[in-house]
Design a protein around this motif. Structure first.
Motif, short mmCIF file in Angstrom:
data_model
loop_
_atom_site.label_atom_id
_atom_site.label_comp_id
_atom_site.label_asym_id
_atom_site.label_seq_id
_atom_site.Cartn_x
_atom_site.Cartn_y
_atom_site.Cartn_z
N LEU A 232 1.14 -1.20 -0.02
CA LEU A 232 -0.44 -0.29 0.14
C LEU A 232 0.97 1.26 -0.10
CD1 LEU A 232 -2.75 1.35 0.02
CD2 LEU A 232 -2.50 1.31 3.00
N LEU A 233 1.91 1.48 0.78
CA LEU A 233 2.64 2.17 0.78
C LEU A 233 3.79 2.24 -0.09
CD1 LEU A 233 3.64 2.47 4.70
CD2 LEU A 233 1.48 3.23 3.77
N GLY A 234 3.93 1.59 -1.19
CA GLY A 234 5.50 1.71 -1.64
C GLY A 234 5.24 2.59 -2.95
N PHE A 235 3.64 3.12 -3.62
CA PHE A 235 3.76 4.19 -4.69
C PHE A 235 4.20 5.52 -3.89
CE2 PHE A 235 0.17 4.64 -2.42
CZ PHE A 235 -0.34 5.80 -2.34
N LEU A 236 4.01 5.54 -2.94
CA LEU A 236 4.49 6.64 -2.27
C LEU A 236 6.26 7.38 -2.18
CD1 LEU A 236 2.16 6.20 1.37
CD2 LEU A 236 1.84 8.08 -0.71
N CYS A 237 6.52 6.16 -2.71
CA CYS A 237 8.10 6.37 -2.57
C CYS A 237 8.67 6.65 -4.04
CB CYS A 237 9.04 4.99 -2.32
SG CYS A 237 8.86 3.45 -0.99
N LEU A 238 7.54 7.62 -5.04
CA LEU A 238 8.03 7.97 -6.02
C LEU A 238 8.97 8.91 -6.26
CD1 LEU A 238 7.87 8.56 -9.08
CD2 LEU A 238 5.21 9.40 -8.85
N PRO A 239 8.54 10.04 -5.01
CA PRO A 239 9.26 11.38 -5.06
C PRO A 239 10.47 11.62 -4.58
CG PRO A 239 6.98 11.79 -4.47
CD PRO A 239 7.45 9.99 -4.39
#
Length: 604
Positions: A232-239
């Motif tokens: 769930l949190l993985g996509f937040l690593c983009l920035p």
């Protein structure tokens, strides 16, 4: 006997005087060594020490209790880094717990990952509680959803005895009530341990309840709970991935800029010219090797034509932003680092993330509408929904518009350095929508190495012309030297990848370095508060986000998930997009300074 002097008496015989070496000749090597030491020390401080000193978190009137929270977060981030670097030995030594087909994680690290996730949720909740009301609502919803997601596994095992499930609901209500009661008060030292105890108690009760029923059946759901949260949190690593990817380009550019400027300030012009000659020889040899080892596929004639077209666009943008036609003899501004690198990575990453979310939601809604009204479905709609390029192309198109508007805004405010890099990012993003429109029948992305080769040829021709016409001033030598150093170093910016991967057996070692560099050089925004986001809220949000990225990196490394859950793709995007824009923008500024024979000023 000496001759007799009637006034002074007999003259003394002549005594030969010892030969004393000249002080200038004896001290020349020592002075040269002193200058070399001072040069290396100054470049090292300016490239590595000063960005960290200016960009790290600083205690600027923090409330009591915030400093220990910062140290706890730093300690957990360091522990996650150790897990990343030692992931292979740990997998070979400790017993593994499977959570998916062919995927497992060392059992001893599961509870540590759960503790890190609980600290992340605690930091996020505290940051939102002490912010605006809307931020408190968002934070409470996020924490409730995250804890509820992990509590889903407890529902099937609570049918016979609902008491543990009631305890879980009570803990969630306690978290919400704490947020409501603490919202209007400043941060107090005991809030972190109290809130963490509630969230950690939820995790412990949940996993104990699930374990009592699932383990006898041969199931271990603790790794699954961690995997669900990390996914769930993985996509937040983009920035952060984008910001980490710019680290190599930042250090490369900073080394060339500071190295050339300090060389002209510490050494005599003759030494500077000799250094330029040596760098020219190295760059010619490097270019000759690149030309003889051209890849016929990636550097086809079509790609060369596309690169030339991009070069024309970049030159036009640089001419407009830098104001090449201005008549005053002021310094030419080139993008500084890290403000134009890491300082752009996080904002650009969040912008890209924000543009992807509504597009994805729109696609989901369109799918629902088509499924309810089949008459709307046709071949074009079906192919568009089935294509994985829809979110990719849509988000990049929105980003082009956003970066163009940002470039114009920063230019109107006089921030030409940031405007130049933002404009270069918009240009480099053009290849995605253009390629989609023409069906990828022609290469639409430039080859940066080819662009640097073209620049090298032009710079060498101009340098020769200036030398023949006796117009090669020291300012031009400094600009040319910086440009050639960037072209030499940029091709080897990832030189440490192979040694680190070999020594540490961790493919994410360089990404880890980029995350650390982005954290310690791009945290200055948390040192300044505002009415909407005070300093404690910014610090807690930064710590929560950094720990999230480190937890995702650690879990994916321990589970040996291919591609590190997408973090490496984000880092590659940051290297090619933001890193390329930073390098091209810096070269454009240096080229303008050399042509106009103006001094160079690094500015943000």
């Amino acid at each position: 006997m000496g001759a007799l002097n009637p006034e002074l008496g007999p003259a003394m015989p002549a005594v030969p005087q010892p030969t004393v070496p000249q002080p200038a000749a004896a001290g020349r090597p020592r002075r040269l060594a002193t200058r070399v030491r001072r040069y290396l020390q100054s470049v090292l401080i300016m490239v590595l020490v000063t960005p960290v000193r200016e960009g790290r978190l600083r205690n600027v009137g923090w409330p009591p209790g915030l400093q220990p929270i910062v140290w706890i977060a730093y300690g957990l981030a360091a522990a996650c880094a150790v897990l990343v670097l030692l992931s292979e030995p740990l997998r070979a030594t400790w017993s593994l717990g499977a959570f998916d087909i062919g995927t497992a994680i060392p059992r001893a690290t599961v509870w540590m990952m759960i503790a890190v996730i609980d600290v992340v949720l605690t930091l996020l909740a505290l940051a939102c509680i002490h912010g605006r009301a809307w931020l408190t609502v968002i934070g409470m919803i996020t924490v409730v959803l995250a804890t509820g997601l992990s509590g889903i596994y407890a529902v099937p095992f609570s049918m016979a005895n609902p008491l543990p499930l009631l305890i879980l609901f009570g803990l969630i209500i306690g978290i919400v009530v704490s947020g409501i009661l603490w919202h209007r008060n400043p941060l107090r030292w005991w809030e972190f341990p109290v809130l963490f105890a509630q969230i950690a108690a939820f995790s412990v009760v949940n996993l104990i309840m699930v374990g009592r029923s699932a383990v006898p059946l041969g199931m271990d759901l603790a790794p699954n709970s961690v995997y669900s949260t990390v996914t769930l949190l993985g996509f937040l690593c983009l920035p952060m991935g984008l910001a980490a990817g710019t680290a190599a380009a930042e250090i490369t550019t900073a080394t060339a800029l500071r190295g050339s400027s300090q060389l002209t300030r510490i050494f005599r012009p003759r030494v500077v010219v000799l250094t330029l000659v040596a760098v020219i020889i190295v760059r010619i040899a490097q270019s000759a090797w690149e030309v003889t080892h051209l890849d016929p596929v990636s550097r086809s004639p079509q790609t060369m034509i596309t690169t030339v077209a991009y070069a024309v666009l970049m030159v036009g943008l640089a001419a407009v932003v830098l104001g090449v036609r201005r008549r005053e003899h002021g310094p030419v501004v080139v993008p500084d680092v890290p403000p134009a690198g890491t300082g752009l990575g996080l904002p650009v990453g969040f912008m890209l993330l924000i543009t992807m979310v509504p597009i994805g939601v729109g696609i989901v809604l369109l799918v629902m509408v088509v499924s309810l009204v089949p008459e709307l479905a046709n071949d074009t709609v079906n192919q568009g929904l089935a294509s994985s390029d829809l979110i990719h192309v849509g988000s990049r198109t929105v980003m082009i518009i956003v970066m163009t508007l940002w470039c114009i805004r920063r230019l109107r405010r006089g921030d030409r350095a940031t405007a130049l890099v933002a404009g270069m990012v918009a240009i480099l993003l053009l290849g995605v929508p253009i390629g989609h429109l023409i069906g990828y029948a022609w290469p639409t992305h430039p080859d940066l190495d080819t662009l640097l080769l073209m620049l090298t040829v032009v710079v060498l021709m101009l340098t020769t012309w200036w030398a023949v016409r006796r117009r090669l001033s020291l300012r031009r030598v400094e600009s040319v030297l910086a440009m050639l150093l960037i072209t030499v170093l940029f091709a080897h910016r990832n030189l440490l990848d192979s040694p680190l991967d070999f020594l540490l057996e961790a493919s994410s070692a360089v990404i880890l370095f980029g995350v650390g560099w982005a954290l310690f050089t791009g945290s200055d925004f948390a040192n300044r508060g505002s009415a909407h986001l005070p300093v404690p809220t910014r610090v807690l949000l930064l710590l929560a986000y950094t720990l999230t990225v480190m937890a995702v990196l650690a879990f994916n490394s321990l589970a040996r998930i291919e591609g590190l859950g997408g973090v490496d793709l984000f880092a590659d995007l940051g290297d090619s997009l933001l890193g390329g824009a930073l390098v091209v923008g810096t070269l454009a500024g240096l080229f303008a300074a050399a042509v106009s024979d103006h001094p160079v000023r690094q500015d943000s």
